[in-house]
Design a protein around this motif. Sequence first.
Motif, mmCIF file in Angstrom:
data_model
loop_
_atom_site.group_PDB
_atom_site.id
_atom_site.type_symbol
_atom_site.label_atom_id
_atom_site.label_comp_id
_atom_site.label_asym_id
_atom_site.label_seq_id
_atom_site.Cartn_x
_atom_site.Cartn_y
_atom_site.Cartn_z
ATOM 1 N N GLN A 89 0.887 -1.082 0.066
ATOM 2 C CA GLN A 89 -0.198 0.303 -0.070
ATOM 3 C C GLN A 89 0.480 1.405 0.148
ATOM 4 O O GLN A 89 2.226 0.996 0.415
ATOM 5 C CB GLN A 89 -0.947 0.008 1.121
ATOM 6 N N VAL B 264 -5.141 6.561 -2.294
ATOM 7 C CA VAL B 264 -4.563 5.282 -0.979
ATOM 8 C C VAL B 264 -4.346 4.458 -2.118
ATOM 9 O O VAL B 264 -4.722 3.811 -3.041
ATOM 10 C CB VAL B 264 -6.234 4.992 -0.077
ATOM 11 N N ILE C 110 -3.246 0.665 -3.127
ATOM 12 C CA ILE C 110 -3.423 -0.655 -2.719
ATOM 13 C C ILE C 110 -2.828 -1.840 -3.524
ATOM 14 O O ILE C 110 -3.849 -1.518 -4.630
ATOM 15 C CB ILE C 110 -4.788 -1.418 -2.517
ATOM 16 N N ILE D 225 -11.081 -4.654 -0.279
ATOM 17 C CA ILE D 225 -10.600 -3.772 0.209
ATOM 18 C C ILE D 225 -11.418 -3.163 0.997
ATOM 19 O O ILE D 225 -12.489 -2.501 1.201
ATOM 20 C CB ILE D 225 -9.786 -3.075 -0.868
ATOM 21 N N ALA E 286 -10.517 0.366 3.374
ATOM 22 C CA ALA E 286 -9.822 2.028 4.080
ATOM 23 C C ALA E 286 -10.332 3.003 4.904
ATOM 24 O O ALA E 286 -11.283 3.247 4.434
ATOM 25 C CB ALA E 286 -9.104 2.183 2.958
ATOM 26 N N GLU F 148 -14.639 6.096 5.699
ATOM 27 C CA GLU F 148 -14.911 5.188 6.137
ATOM 28 C C GLU F 148 -14.876 4.468 3.920
ATOM 29 O O GLU F 148 -15.791 4.820 4.174
ATOM 30 C CB GLU F 148 -15.041 3.746 6.661
ATOM 31 N N THR G 253 -5.712 -0.218 6.501
ATOM 32 C CA THR G 253 -6.546 -0.444 5.468
ATOM 33 C C THR G 253 -6.914 -2.185 6.339
ATOM 34 O O THR G 253 -5.902 -2.999 7.204
ATOM 35 C CB THR G 253 -5.417 -0.889 4.276
#
Length: 251
Positions: A38, A55, A57, A79, A81, A94, A133
């Motif tokens: 990440q 962000v 990933i 996923i 976050a 979130e 995460t």
Amino acid sequence: MKKIFLILICLFLNKTGIAQDNPGNQSKLNVKDAVYYQDFVNMASDKPGLSRVDVYIQVPYKNVQFVKSSQGFTAKYSITASVFDSSKKKLIVEKTWNETINVIDFNMASSKENYSLSKRSFDLAPGVYSVRTLLQDKDSKQEAIGENIFTVKTYDQNISLSDILLISKSENSQGKNEIIPNISRNFPSAKTRIKYYFEVYVKDSIDTKSKFEYTVLNSEKNIIHKEVEERYLKTGSNKVLFTLQEFPFDL
């Protein structure tokens, strides 16, 4: 002429996130490396008083479970976050999203070279946050967690810089320059040069010529390489894609 400094490798080593298996989960993936990688990148936001955090990933194919499907072999994972305040007690925002990988050959699923990359963005007030995460494999129910303290920058100066994003490769498609981030920060060979992307934000109403000094530090924070270039900067956002002319370095 204005002079702008960027410190590269030291930032790369400190800011990369590596997510491991959740120790509270009884189902384990048989992996020796990180389950996923990440990266969190500060950028200017178009929302007043806020900054944007991208962000990223990166999930290696070999670390998720593929099952037989009509497309060949399919892996599914989600996923989440989550952004908390610095005390990790208050949830600020979130996001959860789902990813699906389809391959026609199982050798593609087990290859170390293949991965899935996703990105989500958050607009946050400048300050210090805890970013957590979570990856969940939909078939194996395996979970992996990554957690980092992250500082969101402010962009209220006349000239300010985004964070640096390491690039795997860049492609020109239909007149647009598309960049593919290197979130794992692995270099396949000594012939691979370091490429990176960042943005420069200028509030002055007059275009300016600036000198950029790129400095590479080793783990002891000693300068091991430096390159200099000049660029014209316009008012607003300036996108910079640069390749260091020398590599490898003795880190």
